[in-house]
Design a protein around this motif. Structure first.
Motif, PDB file in Angstrom:
ATOM      1  N   ASP A 144     -37.208  66.559 -13.351  1.00 35.44           N
ATOM      2  CA  ASP A 144     -38.352  66.278 -14.364  1.00 35.44           C
ATOM      3  C   ASP A 144     -38.176  64.828 -14.649  1.00 35.44           C
ATOM      4  O   ASP A 144     -39.161  64.778 -15.777  1.00 35.44           O
ATOM      5  CB  ASP A 144     -38.189  67.386 -15.401  1.00 35.44           C
ATOM      6  N   TYR A 145     -37.560  64.113 -14.012  1.00 36.80           N
ATOM      7  CA  TYR A 145     -37.618  62.707 -14.525  1.00 36.80           C
ATOM      8  C   TYR A 145     -38.388  61.843 -13.377  1.00 36.80           C
ATOM      9  O   TYR A 145     -38.154  61.241 -12.586  1.00 36.80           O
ATOM     10  CB  TYR A 145     -36.038  62.207 -14.240  1.00 36.80           C
ATOM     11  N   LYS A 146     -39.650  62.011 -13.885  1.00 40.82           N
ATOM     12  CA  LYS A 146     -40.603  61.427 -12.744  1.00 40.82           C
ATOM     13  C   LYS A 146     -41.936  61.133 -13.719  1.00 40.82           C
ATOM     14  O   LYS A 146     -42.205  61.766 -14.758  1.00 40.82           O
ATOM     15  CB  LYS A 146     -41.142  62.615 -11.924  1.00 40.82           C
ATOM     16  N   VAL A 147     -42.766  60.549 -13.292  1.00 39.42           N
ATOM     17  CA  VAL A 147     -43.904  60.084 -13.792  1.00 39.42           C
ATOM     18  C   VAL A 147     -44.723  61.115 -13.857  1.00 39.42           C
ATOM     19  O   VAL A 147     -46.047  61.089 -14.724  1.00 39.42           O
ATOM     20  CB  VAL A 147     -44.681  58.874 -12.923  1.00 39.42           C
ATOM     21  N   THR A 148     -44.847  62.263 -13.248  1.00 36.71           N
ATOM     22  CA  THR A 148     -45.735  63.202 -13.375  1.00 36.71           C
ATOM     23  C   THR A 148     -45.522  64.327 -14.307  1.00 36.71           C
ATOM     24  O   THR A 148     -45.860  65.316 -14.563  1.00 36.71           O
ATOM     25  CB  THR A 148     -46.158  64.029 -11.918  1.00 36.71           C
ATOM     26  N   ASP A 149     -44.167  64.130 -14.865  1.00 36.00           N
ATOM     27  CA  ASP A 149     -43.678  65.199 -15.897  1.00 36.00           C
ATOM     28  C   ASP A 149     -44.219  65.341 -17.080  1.00 36.00           C
ATOM     29  O   ASP A 149     -44.972  64.296 -17.555  1.00 36.00           O
ATOM     30  CB  ASP A 149     -42.250  64.882 -16.158  1.00 36.00           C
TER      31      ASP A 149
END
Length: 498
Positions: A144-149
């Protein structure tokens, strides 16, 4: 005759690297690839010459070096200078990782970048899908460490899957797509286990003592890379960073770290030796099933999975007899710096010429800002490079090195599979006009050959001079050259000088 034989031997080495067993550069060996599809792709890649590298992530909001400030090593680039509590490492990391939530590049326009890169003459892209901090600029289902989270401010934007948008835009402009991917992941609990404090860039536990935990990290890494190979269209290059994540003995690791200036011959190391077998052979096999002919660059890891070498922010002194690429900062740092100072067009063009004459490619780094824009100066620089390449690209693309690659202020390239030589005259600082005469010592046109200036095309008067030639430049052409910064004489040589 002795000089001719020397030149022929040197050129043979440059052209036939794939037939050799092993070559070295600064102590690092190069191992040729045996997959015919990859070799064909590498040959095509060597024709491209000029590419774009982009470091971009949530860290751009602070205008700091990418990832390294959360690494507990005592180097200048690891210093913590932002945030509310930089003197407390754990509080700093928490705030750093919280940058995910506020990352919101609302002016992100990959089509504009792709057009600027294409107009500049760039032929391929390498984009940071994930750097060492673990923040994914793509929609990975494994973190979940992402730009789309949903916690990221940008996640509702139609272009939230930034990697996909960038790859699509650049492919639409005819550029190859390359995925930068960091093998270490400092956010993953399988790499930096929260039970142990991180003590340097390496995994913070012994993989041999905790094999199940390490296998989870291997699986995590393979899964993320296979996502990129499956869901993001045609990928031409997998550009892996973090060379310390590799299978090796402790003796090999210590030797490697000493060689790279991270330790001393006495045995003191700023980074400990840790065997981190990521099962690279298996990963490459799986990736190439998804992307046949994929070029893999397992940076700084000797072996068959480093299809070309990547000198970082420097240019080798001599031509190298294998595929290579200098990755160079265009301005500021690898990541976004608010007040970045960019190279002058003259310096950038001369660097491109120097690299190509030595048989390499230039991968030029431009870092987007937190709002999703480039500096105006980046566009201006690329525009100037594009104007020069529009006139002189024939001396750059689909060329190979030929000995000697340079004499005085003239660099040489040879048109691939031909006897055509390009003598590239590098202008002095402030020089706007061509000289009345240009002396080329190392090459002489074959009998009856035409000598012309790229961008003009008219035959120039020349005469033999020793083993070279003296070319006369008409006054009108001298005062009104077709391009600035460097000028290219083109001519054919005799067959025996190929």
């Amino acid at each position: 005759m002795k000089k001719l034989l020397t030149n022929l031997c040197f050129t043979f080495l440059v052209l036939s690297a794939s037939a050799q067993m092993v070559h070295e550069f600064e102590g690092q060996k190069y191992y040729p690839e045996d997959d015919p599809l990859v070799n064909e792709k590498l040959n095509q890649w060597q024709d491209l010459k000029f590419g774009l590298l982009m470091h971009w992530g949530a860290y751009s909001q602070w205008g700091i070096v990418e990832s390294w400030s959360i690494c507990p090593e005592d180097y200048g680039w690891c210093q913590r200078k932002k945030g509310n509590n930089p003197e407390n490492y754990y509080e700093y990391v928490k705030e750093y990782e919280g940058l995910k939530n506020s990352f919101n590049p609302v002016d992100f326009n990959p089509e504009k970048w792709a057009k600027a890169a294409s107009d500049a003459g760039m032929k391929y892209l390498v984009f940071t899908t994930k750097h060492h901090d673990g923040f994914c600029m793509f929609d990975s289902k494994y973190t979940d460490y992402k730009v789309t989270d949903e916690a990221c401010a940008f996640h509702t934007n139609p272009k939230a899957n930034i990697t996909k948008e960038i790859f699509d835009a650049f492919r639409n402009e005819g550029l190859w797509a390359g995925a930068y991917f960091s093998k270490p992941d400092w956010h993953s609990d399988y790499y930096w286990d929260p039970y142990f404090p991180p003590f340097n860039r390496n995994v913070n536990y012994d993989p041999e003592a905790y094999p199940e935990k390490w296998q989870k990290f291997v699986d995590f890494t393979h899964n993320q890379i296979l996502e990129l190979m499956t869901d993001y269209g045609k990928i031409d290059i997998l550009w892996l960073d973090g060379g310390w994540v590799a299978k090796s003995s402790k003796e090999e690791m210590q030797h490697s770290l000493i060689r790279k200036g991270m330790g001393t011959s006495s045995g003191f190391l700023k980074s400990f030796a840790v065997n981190q077998d990521i099962k690279m052979d298996e990963l490459v096999e799986k990736a190439r099933k998804k992307q046949p002919g994929l070029i893999v660059v397992d940076r700084a890891v000797e072996g068959k999975n480093q299809n070309y070498l990547t000198p970082e922010n420097k240019v080798p002194e001599e031509a190298l007899p294998f595929p290579w690429e200098s990755c160079i900062i265009a301005g500021g740092g690898w990541s976004y710096v608010p007040d970045a100072q960019y190279m002058s067009p003259r310096k950038a063009i001369h660097m491109l010429v120097d690299i190509v004459a030595k048989g390499g490619n230039l991968l030029y780094n431009i870092a987007p800002g937190p709002d999703g824009t480039w500096h105006d100066e980046a566009y201006q620089l690329l525009e100037a490079m594009g104007e020069w390449i529009q006139v002189n690209g024939e001396a750059i693309y689909s060329t190979r090195a030929i000995a000697p690659y340079k004499e005085a202020n003239i660099c040489f390239t040879r048109k691939k599979d031909s006897n055509t030589i390009n003598a590239i005259y590098l202008a002095d600082e402030g020089q706007k006009q061509l000289p009345a005469e240009i002396y080329v010592n190392s090459f002489q046109p074959k009998r009856g050959a035409k000598v012309s200036l790229l961008g003009d095309g008219k035959s120039l008067s020349w005469k033999k001079s020793g083993n070279g030639m003296l070319v006369q430049i008409p006054e009108k052409l001298r005062k009104n050259p077709p391009a600035g910064y460097a000028w290219v004489l083109q001519f054919e040589i005799a067959e025996d000088r190929k």
